[in-house]
Design a protein around this motif. Structure first.
Motif, PDB file in Angstrom:
ATOM      1  N   CYS A  86       0.868  -1.239   0.083  1.00 49.95           N
ATOM      2  CA  CYS A  86       0.025   0.138  -0.048  1.00 49.95           C
ATOM      3  C   CYS A  86       0.901   1.215   0.007  1.00 49.95           C
ATOM      4  O   CYS A  86       0.756   2.166  -0.724  1.00 49.95           O
ATOM      5  CB  CYS A  86      -0.827   0.068   1.261  1.00 49.95           C
ATOM      6  N   VAL A  94      -9.576   4.125   4.135  1.00 47.75           N
ATOM      7  CA  VAL A  94      -9.698   2.654   4.404  1.00 47.75           C
ATOM      8  C   VAL A  94      -8.466   1.869   4.909  1.00 47.75           C
ATOM      9  O   VAL A  94      -8.402   1.249   5.528  1.00 47.75           O
ATOM     10  CB  VAL A  94      -9.954   1.947   2.812  1.00 47.75           C
ATOM     11  N   PHE A  95      -6.955   2.447   4.321  1.00 47.34           N
ATOM     12  CA  PHE A  95      -5.845   1.980   4.873  1.00 47.34           C
ATOM     13  C   PHE A  95      -5.443   2.109   6.218  1.00 47.34           C
ATOM     14  O   PHE A  95      -5.151   1.356   6.879  1.00 47.34           O
ATOM     15  CB  PHE A  95      -4.726   2.497   3.828  1.00 47.34           C
ATOM     16  N   ASP A 125     -11.370   9.735  -4.240  1.00 53.53           N
ATOM     17  CA  ASP A 125     -10.970   8.424  -4.427  1.00 53.53           C
ATOM     18  C   ASP A 125      -9.489   8.203  -3.614  1.00 53.53           C
ATOM     19  O   ASP A 125      -9.543   7.331  -2.935  1.00 53.53           O
ATOM     20  CB  ASP A 125     -10.903   7.989  -5.892  1.00 53.53           C
ATOM     21  N   LEU A 126      -8.595   9.010  -3.769  1.00 56.91           N
ATOM     22  CA  LEU A 126      -7.364   9.110  -2.956  1.00 56.91           C
ATOM     23  C   LEU A 126      -7.472   9.072  -1.473  1.00 56.91           C
ATOM     24  O   LEU A 126      -7.126   8.438  -0.790  1.00 56.91           O
ATOM     25  CB  LEU A 126      -6.186   9.977  -3.446  1.00 56.91           C
ATOM     26  N   SER A 165      -9.114   6.074  -0.006  1.00 60.86           N
ATOM     27  CA  SER A 165      -8.320   4.815  -0.169  1.00 60.86           C
ATOM     28  C   SER A 165      -7.490   5.233   1.191  1.00 60.86           C
ATOM     29  O   SER A 165      -7.245   4.081   1.769  1.00 60.86           O
ATOM     30  CB  SER A 165      -7.645   4.859  -1.321  1.00 60.86           C
ATOM     31  N   GLN A 166      -7.161   6.326   1.360  1.00 62.03           N
ATOM     32  CA  GLN A 166      -6.049   6.540   2.623  1.00 62.03           C
ATOM     33  C   GLN A 166      -6.912   6.211   4.108  1.00 62.03           C
ATOM     34  O   GLN A 166      -6.483   5.464   4.871  1.00 62.03           O
ATOM     35  CB  GLN A 166      -5.688   8.045   2.533  1.00 62.03           C
TER      36      GLN A 166
END
Length: 132
Positions: free
Chosen positions: A18, A105-106, A98-99, A102-103
């Protein structure tokens, strides 16, 4: 390799992959705009932080594999500060959702699995012995 150590390694590899993806994103920005880009007029500390991630993310990925304890500490610090900073930034500026998602979620994945990764990393550390 025993169960906890194997699970720790699997998680750390996922974290590292990731972070490599994040590095790719930062590298694309640097190749397109240069290291000194102002990110469309972002504050100086924001520019420094985002540009520094081009170097911090791959360092963290490497440490996750070669110095797991340090890598885990840095991984949590990086993703937590990244989400916190980008949440603050999003209050004032448009961002790529979107970015950003994703952060988040990570971050949630790391926070929900880091105890397991930590336990396995600690167990895998060689015991220190007294030198005579």
């Amino acid at each position: 390799m025993q169960g906890p150590q194997r699970r720790s390694l699997q998680l750390r590899v996922i974290y590292a992959l990731c972070l490599c993806g994040a590095t790719w994103t930062h590298l694309q920005v640097a190749l397109t705009h240069g290291l000194w880009w102002d990110y469309g007029g972002a504050a100086p500390l924001t520019r420094v932080y985002w540009t520094s991630l081009l170097f911090i993310d791959p360092l963290t990925a490497l440490l996750l594999l070669v110095a797991p304890v340090a890598g885990l500490v840095l991984c949590v610090a990086v993703i937590a500060t990244d989400v916190a900073h980008n949440s603050w930034f999003a209050l004032h500026h448009p961002i790529r959702i979107d970015l950003y998602l994703s952060q988040i979620v990570f971050l949630l994945f790391v926070l929900s699995t880091v105890r397991s990764a930590w336990r396995g990393a600690i167990r895998a550390r060689p015991a220190l012995s007294a030198v005579d």
